[in-house]
Design a protein around this motif. Sequence first.
Motif, short mmCIF file in Angstrom:
data_model
loop_
_atom_site.label_atom_id
_atom_site.label_comp_id
_atom_site.label_asym_id
_atom_site.label_seq_id
_atom_site.Cartn_x
_atom_site.Cartn_y
_atom_site.Cartn_z
N HIS A 219 0.83 -1.21 0.00
CA HIS A 219 0.00 0.00 0.00
C HIS A 219 0.86 1.26 0.00
O HIS A 219 0.54 2.25 -0.66
N ALA A 220 1.98 1.21 0.75
CA ALA A 220 2.90 2.35 0.81
C ALA A 220 4.26 1.84 1.27
O ALA A 220 4.35 0.88 2.03
N ALA A 221 5.31 2.48 0.81
CA ALA A 221 6.67 2.11 1.22
C ALA A 221 7.53 3.37 1.22
O ALA A 221 7.40 4.23 0.34
N GLY A 222 8.39 3.47 2.20
CA GLY A 222 9.26 4.64 2.30
C GLY A 222 9.70 4.86 3.73
O GLY A 222 9.58 3.98 4.58
N THR A 223 10.21 6.04 4.01
CA THR A 223 10.66 6.36 5.36
C THR A 223 9.45 6.46 6.29
O THR A 223 8.33 6.73 5.83
N PRO A 224 9.65 6.25 7.59
CA PRO A 224 8.51 6.29 8.52
C PRO A 224 7.71 7.59 8.45
O PRO A 224 6.48 7.57 8.55
N THR A 226 7.04 9.39 5.96
CA THR A 226 6.18 9.47 4.77
C THR A 226 5.12 8.38 4.76
O THR A 226 4.08 8.54 4.11
N VAL A 227 5.34 7.27 5.46
CA VAL A 227 4.41 6.14 5.42
C VAL A 227 3.42 6.17 6.58
O VAL A 227 2.22 5.94 6.38
N LEU A 228 3.90 6.46 7.79
CA LEU A 228 3.02 6.42 8.96
C LEU A 228 2.24 7.73 9.04
O LEU A 228 2.65 8.70 9.68
N THR A 229 1.10 7.74 8.39
CA THR A 229 0.22 8.90 8.39
C THR A 229 -1.17 8.47 8.87
O THR A 229 -1.50 7.28 8.89
N GLU A 230 -1.98 9.44 9.25
CA GLU A 230 -3.34 9.14 9.69
C GLU A 230 -4.13 8.47 8.57
O GLU A 230 -4.92 7.54 8.81
N ARG A 231 -3.91 8.92 7.34
CA ARG A 231 -4.62 8.33 6.21
C ARG A 231 -4.21 6.87 6.00
O ARG A 231 -5.06 6.01 5.77
N MET A 232 -2.90 6.59 6.09
CA MET A 232 -2.45 5.20 5.91
C MET A 232 -3.05 4.29 6.96
O MET A 232 -3.53 3.19 6.65
N VAL A 233 -3.04 4.71 8.22
CA VAL A 233 -3.58 3.87 9.29
C VAL A 233 -5.07 3.61 9.07
O VAL A 233 -5.56 2.51 9.27
N VAL A 239 -8.60 2.19 11.23
CA VAL A 239 -8.60 2.80 12.55
C VAL A 239 -8.34 4.29 12.43
O VAL A 239 -7.36 4.71 11.79
N ALA A 240 -9.20 5.09 13.05
CA ALA A 240 -8.93 6.52 13.13
C ALA A 240 -7.84 6.75 14.17
O ALA A 240 -7.78 6.06 15.19
N CYS A 241 -6.97 7.70 13.92
CA CYS A 241 -5.85 7.91 14.82
C CYS A 241 -5.35 9.34 14.73
O CYS A 241 -5.80 10.12 13.88
N ARG A 242 -4.43 9.66 15.60
CA ARG A 242 -3.67 10.90 15.52
C ARG A 242 -2.21 10.51 15.38
O ARG A 242 -1.72 9.61 16.06
N PRO A 252 7.50 9.56 13.68
CA PRO A 252 6.05 9.66 13.86
C PRO A 252 5.54 8.63 14.87
O PRO A 252 6.04 7.51 14.93
N MET A 253 4.56 9.02 15.64
CA MET A 253 3.97 8.15 16.64
C MET A 253 2.45 8.16 16.45
O MET A 253 1.85 9.22 16.26
N MET A 254 1.85 6.97 16.45
CA MET A 254 0.42 6.83 16.18
C MET A 254 -0.35 6.58 17.47
O MET A 254 0.02 5.71 18.27
N LEU A 255 -1.42 7.35 17.69
CA LEU A 255 -2.30 7.13 18.83
C LEU A 255 -3.69 6.84 18.30
O LEU A 255 -4.32 7.70 17.68
N PRO A 256 -4.22 5.61 18.51
CA PRO A 256 -5.57 5.29 18.02
C PRO A 256 -6.62 6.10 18.76
O PRO A 256 -6.48 6.38 19.95
N VAL A 257 -7.70 6.43 18.07
CA VAL A 257 -8.77 7.21 18.68
C VAL A 257 -9.73 6.30 19.43
O VAL A 257 -9.99 6.48 20.61
N GLY A 258 -10.28 5.29 18.76
CA GLY A 258 -11.24 4.42 19.42
C GLY A 258 -12.57 5.11 19.65
O GLY A 258 -12.75 6.29 19.32
#
Length: 273
Positions: A219-224, A226-233, A239-242, A252-258
């Motif tokens: 789906h996506a490949a590259g540096t963290p 560029t890849v770890l985005t809210e849209r990708m997650v 899962v919605a996230c910040r 980048p750090m991902m926090l799920p919304v829930g």
Amino acid sequence: MSTLHVAALEAGYGTRKILTGLDVTVPPGAISAIVGANACGKSTLLRCLARLLRPSAGQVVLDGRSVRDIPTRELARRMGLLPQSPIAPDGITVADLVSHGRHPHQGILSRWTGADDKAIAAALEATRTTDIAEREIDQLSGGQRQRVWIAMALAQQTDILLLDEPTTFLDIAHQVEILDLLVDLNQARGTTIVMVLHDLNLAARYADHLIAMRGGTVHAAGTPDTVLTERMVQEVFGVACRVMPDPTSGQPMMLPVGRHRASPAPERREVAS
């Protein structure tokens, strides 16, 4: 450094197709983490890279040669694999298990040499398992066992190391310990590392390159960053996230919304020009 590339790969089990038209290049000398939802094909891709699973179409190419054309012993000297939940023979000691990593270097007529002893000693030292070398594997903790399996892979002295969920079933302290060890290996030897990880934040923190999979393809490949985005997650995990900078690493750090205990997203204000 060895170059590993996958072109138009299709693979599966029986009539069930898992990978479809998958293309990806593994950056040489870097740490790559494969991430994605369950059953998206992460472990299947790793099995194809290691030549444990024959693709129905496409190919895995190592330094311009299909891995199918590389003799088994030669491939084992160039690429090591740590599968998920490996099983050791009953009663085997740490030293004996690590010594199995030297088997690809033993021909029909070749004998055990000082180089083999040095490789084993270096692998034990790198994984801090020298002091438990004479203990049996089944007497060790989960973190110790995982370090021993990595030591066996290090004893192979390969340019590429593949790991399928190396932190599974480990507590956070042992997860960080194993990932720190892999970074040490990468920095000291320049080993190309490809690992399947479930924890997105650990993947973003420890990997130089992320490969996000969805539905059997990349789906996506590259540096963290560029890849770890809210849209990708959202697209890959549903899962919605910040996503925000990790205060420790800057990655980048991902926090799920829930659905519960979630604060509303901060209001976005237009800045007057």
